[in-house]
Design an enzyme around this catalytic site. Structure first.
Site, PDB file in Angstrom:
ATOM      1  N   ASN A  13       2.840   2.247   2.347  1.00  0.00           N
ATOM      2  CA  ASN A  13       3.606   1.002   2.468  1.00  0.00           C
ATOM      3  C   ASN A  13       4.501   1.130   3.696  1.00  0.00           C
ATOM      4  O   ASN A  13       5.478   1.868   3.678  1.00  0.00           O
ATOM      5  CB  ASN A  13       4.446   0.797   1.194  1.00  0.00           C
ATOM      6  CG  ASN A  13       5.375  -0.400   1.312  1.00  0.00           C
ATOM      7  OD1 ASN A  13       5.263  -1.216   2.236  1.00  0.00           O
ATOM      8  ND2 ASN A  13       6.316  -0.518   0.385  1.00  0.00           N
ATOM      9  N   HIS A  98       7.943  -5.204  -5.548  1.00  0.00           N
ATOM     10  CA  HIS A  98       8.565  -3.979  -5.030  1.00  0.00           C
ATOM     11  C   HIS A  98      10.069  -4.068  -5.245  1.00  0.00           C
ATOM     12  O   HIS A  98      10.667  -5.139  -5.123  1.00  0.00           O
ATOM     13  CB  HIS A  98       8.232  -3.822  -3.535  1.00  0.00           C
ATOM     14  CG  HIS A  98       8.608  -2.462  -3.024  1.00  0.00           C
ATOM     15  ND1 HIS A  98       9.907  -2.115  -2.731  1.00  0.00           N
ATOM     16  CD2 HIS A  98       7.853  -1.358  -2.778  1.00  0.00           C
ATOM     17  CE1 HIS A  98       9.928  -0.845  -2.327  1.00  0.00           C
ATOM     18  NE2 HIS A  98       8.693  -0.371  -2.343  1.00  0.00           N
ATOM     19  N   GLU A 170       7.606   3.110  -9.599  1.00  0.00           N
ATOM     20  CA  GLU A 170       8.481   3.589  -8.527  1.00  0.00           C
ATOM     21  C   GLU A 170       9.925   3.579  -9.024  1.00  0.00           C
ATOM     22  O   GLU A 170      10.594   2.538  -8.980  1.00  0.00           O
ATOM     23  CB  GLU A 170       8.384   2.675  -7.296  1.00  0.00           C
ATOM     24  CG  GLU A 170       7.026   2.641  -6.644  1.00  0.00           C
ATOM     25  CD  GLU A 170       7.138   2.239  -5.169  1.00  0.00           C
ATOM     26  OE1 GLU A 170       6.802   3.074  -4.321  1.00  0.00           O
ATOM     27  OE2 GLU A 170       7.562   1.122  -4.868  1.00  0.00           O
ATOM     28  N   SER A 216       9.687   8.932  -2.583  1.00  0.00           N
ATOM     29  CA  SER A 216       9.887  10.225  -1.914  1.00  0.00           C
ATOM     30  C   SER A 216       8.676  11.160  -1.996  1.00  0.00           C
ATOM     31  O   SER A 216       8.831  12.378  -2.110  1.00  0.00           O
ATOM     32  CB  SER A 216      11.146  10.922  -2.459  1.00  0.00           C
ATOM     33  OG  SER A 216      12.288  10.170  -2.140  1.00  0.00           O
TER      34      SER A 216
END
Ligand code: 13P
Length: 254
Positions: A13, A98, A170, A216
């Site tokens: 992304n 997101h 996420e 990460s």
């Protein structure tokens, strides 16, 4: 027990990075580096670069998509982009929900739900992002938040369409912070999401649905994450911006 070999899905992304020239140069360098890899490689690139990147990856297996879209087919929505416009550019998938969209642009679950529905209806594969904030985790609300996001973002999505999408877990506190979830934390939440899918959509959907981890991810931790039973792929932000680190992630995992 050993897991059967899975084909990992690795999505980069790029967020709001890279001009057309930078994007094309990136994929021209990336493609030969990952030729032998078995991973399914996706790139979510800025709208401006989609068409050029689609051209540049012809003859490779790299799949190109967008990072957001509107839920309407067309209309007076200044600055927005519709599915048919993304399809026009050659996009195959789109990231939806997101946490940066939720946080900076105030997108809520109902809006994201309408986008998931629109993407599926109009032929673009949605990658639905879910995840809790640090505060929600500290308050012991992670499962509650994931349940709410899954339930509301997938509201009224017909079971026959569920295997066309992917889910990305996420945790917001792990995005761009260098503070990756432990493999145990990530696996537990993936298992939780898969269980929810099983309860809601049945065992076939839960077995087929890909659930990716994001937050990460680096070349150092990618392979370990993917060894977890319920982690089918990775959604990579910062480390997808350099050919070296992104290709290392891809080759280390397949
Ligand atoms: P980082 O990999 O930079 O933490 O970003 C993750 C992300 O937001 C991918 O969508």
């Amino acid at each position: 027990m050993d897991q059967p070999q899975k084909q990992p899905v690795i999505i980069g992304n790029w967020k709001m990075y890279k001009t057309i020239e930078e994007a094309v140069s990136f994929v021209n360098k990336l493609a030969p580096e990952i030729k032998e890899s078995k991973a399914a490689v996706y790139l979510a690139v800025p709208y401006t670069a989609i068409k050029s990147v689609v051209e540049a990856v012809k003859g490779t297996s790299i799949v190109v998509g967008g990072q957001n879209m509107n839920d309407a087919t067309q209309g007076a929505f200044t600055g927005e982009i519709a599915v048919r416009m993304l399809l026009d550019l050659g996009a195959h998938f789109v990231l939806l929900g997101h946490s940066e969209r939720r946080r900076f642009f105030h997108e809520d679950d109902a809006f994201i739900n309408r986008k998931v529905d629109r993407a599926l209806t109009d032929g673009l594969q949605p990658i639905l992002c879910v995840g809790e904030t640090a505060e929600e985790r500290d308050q012991g609300k992670t499962e509650e938040v994931l349940t709410r996001q899954l339930k509301e973002c997938l509201n009224n999505i017909d079971p026959s369409r569920i295997d066309s999408l992917m889910i990305a877990y996420e945790p917001v506190w792990a995005i761009g912070t260098g503070k990756i979830a432990t493999t145990e934390q990530a696996q537990a939440m993936h298992q939780f999401c898969r269980h929810w899918i099983q309860e809601t959509y049945g065992p076939q959907a839960s077995a087929q649905l890909k659930i990716l981890y994001g937050g990460s991810v680096t070349p150092e931790n990618a392979a370990e994450m993917l060894k977890q039973a319920d982690i089918d792929g990775l959604l990579v932000g910062g480390a997808s911006l350099s050919v070296e680190s992104f290709s290392q992630i891809i080759t280390s995992t397949s």
